[in-house]
Design a protein around this motif. Structure first.
Motif, PDB file in Angstrom:
ATOM      1  N   GLN A  44      46.666  43.307  34.424  1.00 32.12           N
ATOM      2  CA  GLN A  44      45.879  42.359  35.224  1.00 32.12           C
ATOM      3  C   GLN A  44      45.544  42.945  36.599  1.00 32.12           C
ATOM      4  O   GLN A  44      44.406  42.896  37.052  1.00 32.12           O
ATOM      5  N   HIS A  73      41.929  44.100  38.453  1.00 29.96           N
ATOM      6  CA  HIS A  73      41.522  43.511  39.730  1.00 29.96           C
ATOM      7  C   HIS A  73      41.303  44.595  40.781  1.00 29.96           C
ATOM      8  O   HIS A  73      40.369  44.523  41.582  1.00 29.96           O
ATOM      9  N   GLU A 100      41.494  34.394  43.059  1.00 30.53           N
ATOM     10  CA  GLU A 100      40.493  35.375  42.609  1.00 30.53           C
ATOM     11  C   GLU A 100      40.358  36.543  43.589  1.00 30.53           C
ATOM     12  O   GLU A 100      39.918  37.616  43.208  1.00 30.53           O
ATOM     13  N   ASP A 101      40.777  36.348  44.825  1.00 33.80           N
ATOM     14  CA  ASP A 101      40.742  37.467  45.779  1.00 33.80           C
ATOM     15  C   ASP A 101      42.035  38.278  45.771  1.00 33.80           C
ATOM     16  O   ASP A 101      42.027  39.481  46.037  1.00 33.80           O
ATOM     17  N   VAL A 102      43.134  37.626  45.479  1.00 30.78           N
ATOM     18  CA  VAL A 102      44.439  38.315  45.498  1.00 30.78           C
ATOM     19  C   VAL A 102      44.609  39.184  44.256  1.00 30.78           C
ATOM     20  O   VAL A 102      44.885  40.386  44.347  1.00 30.78           O
ATOM     21  N   ASN A 103      44.465  38.575  43.111  1.00 29.84           N
ATOM     22  CA  ASN A 103      44.689  39.278  41.842  1.00 29.84           C
ATOM     23  C   ASN A 103      44.197  38.317  40.770  1.00 29.84           C
ATOM     24  O   ASN A 103      44.942  37.479  40.285  1.00 29.84           O
ATOM     25  N   ASN A 104      42.939  38.485  40.421  1.00 30.92           N
ATOM     26  CA  ASN A 104      42.230  37.475  39.636  1.00 30.92           C
ATOM     27  C   ASN A 104      42.847  37.260  38.251  1.00 30.92           C
ATOM     28  O   ASN A 104      43.163  38.215  37.562  1.00 30.92           O
ATOM     29  N   ILE A 105      43.023  36.001  37.893  1.00 31.36           N
ATOM     30  CA  ILE A 105      43.601  35.694  36.581  1.00 31.36           C
ATOM     31  C   ILE A 105      42.543  35.255  35.570  1.00 31.36           C
ATOM     32  O   ILE A 105      42.853  35.049  34.401  1.00 31.36           O
TER      33      ILE A 105
END
Lengths: 658, 658
Positions: free
Chosen positions: A176, A180, B202-207
């Motif tokens: 993941q 990203h 979505e900016d940190v680590n998009n899931i």
């Protein structure tokens, strides 16, 4: 010399030969398989199944894709390859020998002191990462790939994974995050040989449909035949055009590829279940010779087809070994038996396994109580938290894995469960420094320290079958808090004798020998054997060493410790663990509590560095933990060898578990 | 009383009212929001954002879906609900109050000793699992669901997760295994409020695309509006027909739902970046009154629309508090500043964060060096192994998270990196027992023990800003091995003064006070403050206590310890940690090494149980770690209170970080 490799010069001749590329690749890989097979047979252990399944992939990579053989192992612009699963490293070593990175004598020193580690270690030339515990590889490769971009260096990063490895949560964390973070100079290759340890991935904890899964995380994924060199070439060529995302190749392979009987599972007669036999372990003599024949035939046929002059294949003879006694005791065997017995009258007992059921001797339980056995795959965190849920519902989970994985990988989950004041039994298999062949990812010398500061945990390591049974009974029937059962996995070097009237009482150990000059506390079959060796050696030098078995690693009865130590000025604790965080510090604290350290010498003997890789005796000697080293350290007598013959003191089996 | 709740009787009246179901649900949830808001304001800390986003979901569940209020909290056939993220527990407590599980006085004791834990704990009625560290919930729920089937008990298991939580690998472990194990009596609800801590997921680590991802693992997945009661009802009703696989509801929600200014992020003027402010922390007085007004209006409007007689809403007044000094020192602030300074001349420094950048004071670095800052999200294992890859490429990673998560969750990864003999700096924030409001999942009292047995690690905890700067300089410029920097996160209770000529020398501590009767070693601002308090108290009783600051938690200079302790018969170590595996045992070993324990009293003072939840002072007092308790324990003088006024000795800010 009984074991002999195909010489590097033959690989050179092949590389230089002007002929069909695909056949050259096939032949090169097959010659590497031959050398891998010999090296593992000589070592007595190692992972053949996945060495063989990955052989074609790494042959393709090093001879075609990676620039590292041209630019050099330390060049900052090099392409980087490493294996995340790591146990396929015998294949890589063979390739390294073939291309001149490792000398012949090193390859014949697999799993030996000063030889080649049982799992990848960066101290070996060409090895880019320490691996051996599963699931970390993509994350690490991601760091390397990020660093290349940051440092404006060329080169791509390639990492090989297993398939069962995709049960580890960290794999999905890294998949993941890599997407990203747009880590586009990273290619993951899954060696999808379908078997993890000894069962099908799809039966243990299915990872399919893996292409759909990984694609849904934003990766570019392709699935190919990992033994087809043309497909490998085409695939890697095409991937060069994918520049905006991380890439994954699912390479379908055959575990044990190259030797017919290693390519197939077998069906156990008792259970009717099908298992794969060649995940780890060296072949016996018969299978070795059979396998060699197949590889020789294959090499000869490929050479003929290619048109190259016959490859010179050396003869290999079986080295005669001292016969291994068959009556060896395994404490883990006693554990497996006791578990079944206890479960017969206690239907709260639920057993959880992390893909190590055979090593952990859980199969008997599984056959007897299939509805109470949870095979969780290589997902220790999930297994431990699931056990937490079971315990909250009033069940008694018995959680199994190797100590190094269970105590460390699932540490926070264990703490979280413990907070709930339920009871769970954690069985830490393969605890301690021996067997030392697999290397530092597997040797567990930190696990006591990792449980130590959890308030409601009792840590026990039994020394023989009887004590193992009593320990498990204690954990199941008496303990009010969580229990850690620390078990040696190999054969006990000697059967530790306990007194007839032996009682297993919390906080109290047992005197195994008398001796007036010093007292030593230890635990487990491996180190008690060395302590007893020291006792025997010193007896001949008229130095009396009292050996005490202390299975309670974090519970010390203060009256007992006070009484047993009071006449001794020299107190030792021998750890099958780091000197930090083990039994020694608990005893030291207890002695401080009873104000019993006046004018005493107190010494904790154990690991103060990373555990070495090698045979049991060479590693124990290296760390000064064998009977003779202990005897010298304790007595201060330097010429002990002249008093007693060292050889009779240490009797070890080399048949190390994998 | 300044803080007042809507009474349970008003909830009873609403439940009994015969009216529109949806409006009743909405009103019930809004009344719970009101009580949550008051409870968090009174506590001074707590997580409002996700309490409010999850409020409608749990209202629907408890009032409509779960049988637990009918069959009872201990009934084996009950449906089970718990929150995996856990910090939304103030919402759940409010609901428990509304339905009669918790009394009013408990809800007004949020984050207080003998009150309600800052994160869920099974000792609170109705709480089914201890949570607070992310990612474990689905695994645990899976265990409960499995147990229900095994025990042939009715009832389903429901677990709420966060969205950022899906960055944790264990979530994916559990998703894969739950599908394989066909755990069909399990429903996961994701409270998808889009923000994790203070940034967009979505900016940190998009899931995303999360529905596709989870579906690819073989789950039945639906996505709905988590604030629409009719959609919730329809969804849960339909899910009853899915009986062959685990189920997941992605519930789109709004973080801070119910108070307009909490539903929006804000844009920071310095960076131009947008952050969310209400993840944790109580509102200031102005926002409290503003928010209350909005909730009151909403409640009144809903009541009117429903046709029920006006809900009785109590008045809330601002409690006047002693003004918090603004010149408080934060060691973590000094760390953030020093990091930026050092990075200016060292471009090898790369900073990694696990979604705690603001708490860890990393934002300055992020703005100054955006290309050297890696935001990895809530994926500690991946972050640590990625750092391993960076270090292998010659960079110097500085890895940040809370101590309890970093040391435990990523323990095996840290060990694996250390095996490679690279250098990495692990910064363990929020180390120690204070702040105690968040509870035992966050208070880190095991981290020293978890690093202790790794051979090549230096562990340091600085006590003030100056020492923090020097410690980081040591780690970056001098240390040859890995470093752990253990940092208090809250304001220092007092500024620890170091001598003018202070030098930061490995293995050597600093005398802070003189005193002839006993010597005490401690570290960090929190416990040194208590040791100094004890010193001050005892001085008035003519008992001399020498206080020594010892920032080197696992490196003791033997000459120094020998010389500083030789004139003392009473030696104490005060831990901001468990008594096991901390500084105390290192000092005890060192004293044993220098044969310096003759006729001495040696006592390690620290945690011997789980850390309690509460305000700093009440928790320190509970564990006997406050200055007065220490003074009594050390001196044996019982009537110390009559000699010195206790009140002047302990000055704490209650503004605990979350």
């Amino acid at each position: 010399m009984a074991y002999n490799l195909i010489k590097k010069s033959e690989f050179d001749r092949l590389i230089a030969f002007d002929g069909n590329w695909e056949l050259k690749m096939k032949l090169f890989a097959e010659m590497c398989r031959f050398n891998t097979f010999v090296a593992v047979k000589k070592a007595g252990s190692g992972h053949l199944g996945s060495s063989f399944s990955s052989m074609d992939i790494i042959t393709y990579l090093y001879l075609n894709e990676l620039n590292v053989l041209n630019v050099g192992l330390d060049n900052e612009e090099r392409d980087i390859y490493f294996s995340s699963k790591g146990h396929d490293v015998p294949a890589l070593y063979s390739l390294f020998y073939a291309v001149g990175i490792l000398p012949e004598e090193k390859l014949l020193m697999l799993r030996r002191l000063n030889g080649l580690d049982g799992h990848p270690d960066v101290r070996i030339p060409g090895i880019e990462a320490c691996t051996g515990s599963l699931g970390m590889g993509i994350s690490k490769a991601k760091g390397m790939a990020w660093a290349k971009k940051y440092q404006k260096k060329n080169g791509n990063v390639f990492v090989l994974t297993g398939d069962g490895e995709f049960q580890e949560g960290q794999i999905w964390e890294s998949i993941q995050a890599a997407a990203h973070q747009k880590i586009s100079n990273l290619t993951v290759i899954m060696d999808h040989n379908k078997y993890q340890t000894d069962m099908l991935v799809e039966d243990v904890n299915n990872i399919e449909d893996i292409v759909t899964k990984v694609s849904s995380f934003g990766w570019h994924v392709v699935r190919i035949n990992g033994h087809d060199f043309n497909e490998l070439k085409e695939t890697f060529t095409n991937l060069k055009y994918v520049i905006d995302k991380p890439k994954m190749i699912i390479a379908d392979t055959i575990k044990g590829k190259g030797i017919s009987f290693m390519e197939k599972p077998f069906t156990e007669t008792i259970s009717g279940k099908t298992y794969y036999r060649w995940h780890s372990g060296a072949p016996d003599d018969e299978n070795f010779l059979k396998g060699l024949d197949e590889l020789i035939n294959s090499i000869n046929n490929l050479a003929k087809e290619l048109g190259i002059e016959k490859i010179e294949i050396p003869e290999n003879k079986i080295e005669s070994k001292a016969s291994t006694k068959l009556d060896k005791e395994f404490v883990v065997e006693a554990f497996g038996d006791a578990l079944v017995e206890l479960a017969k009258t206690n239907d709260k007992i639920i057993v959880l396994d992390g893909d190590l059921a055979a090593d952990c001797r859980l199969r008997k339980f599984e056959y007897e109580f299939p509805d109470r056995f949870i095979e969780n795959g290589i997902a220790e965190q999930d297994m431990v938290s699931m056990a937490g849920g079971l315990a909250r519902m009033g069940l008694l989970p018995v959680v199994n894995s190797f100590a190094s994985f269970l105590a460390a990988r699932a540490n926070e989950q264990i703490y979280n469960n413990a907070c709930e004041k339920t009871k769970i039994i954690y069985v830490c298999h393969f605890a301690g420094i021996i067997p030392a062949g697999p290397g530092k990812s597997h040797q567990s010398v930190r696990d006591i320290s990792l449980f130590g500061a959890i308030p409601n945990v009792t840590i026990i390591q039994p020394c023989n079958s009887l004590e193992t049974k009593k320990a498990l009974e204690y954990c199941v029937n008496q303990s009010k808090e969580n229990c850690v059962l620390r078990l040696a996995i190999g054969p006990s070097p000697e059967k530790i004798e306990l007194p007839e009237d032996y009682e297993f009482t919390i906080g109290i150990g047992t005197e195994l020998t008398d001796g007036k000059d010093a007292i030593i506390f230890s635990y487990g079959p491996v180190m008690l054997h060395e302590a007893l060796n020291a006792h025997r050696i010193l007896k001949n030098a008229n130095y009396g060493l009292k050996v005490v078995n202390m299975p309670w690693l974090n519970k010390i009865d203060l009256d007992w410790i006070d009484s047993i130590t009071k006449n001794y000025k020299n107190i030792y604790v021998l750890e099958d663990h780091s000197i930090i965080g083990g039994l020694g510090e608990r005893i030291l604290n207890a002695l401080a509590d009873v104000h019993h350290l006046q004018a005493k010498k107190f010494d904790i003997i154990g690991l103060d560095d990373y555990p070495e890789c090698g045979t049991p005796l060479e590693v124990l000697e290296y760390h000064g933990l064998d009977g003779m080293s202990l005897a010298k350290r304790i007595s201060g007598i330097e010429n002990l060898e002249t008093i007693i013959e060292k050889s009779q003191a240490n009797i070890y089996s080399d048949s190390a578990p994998q």
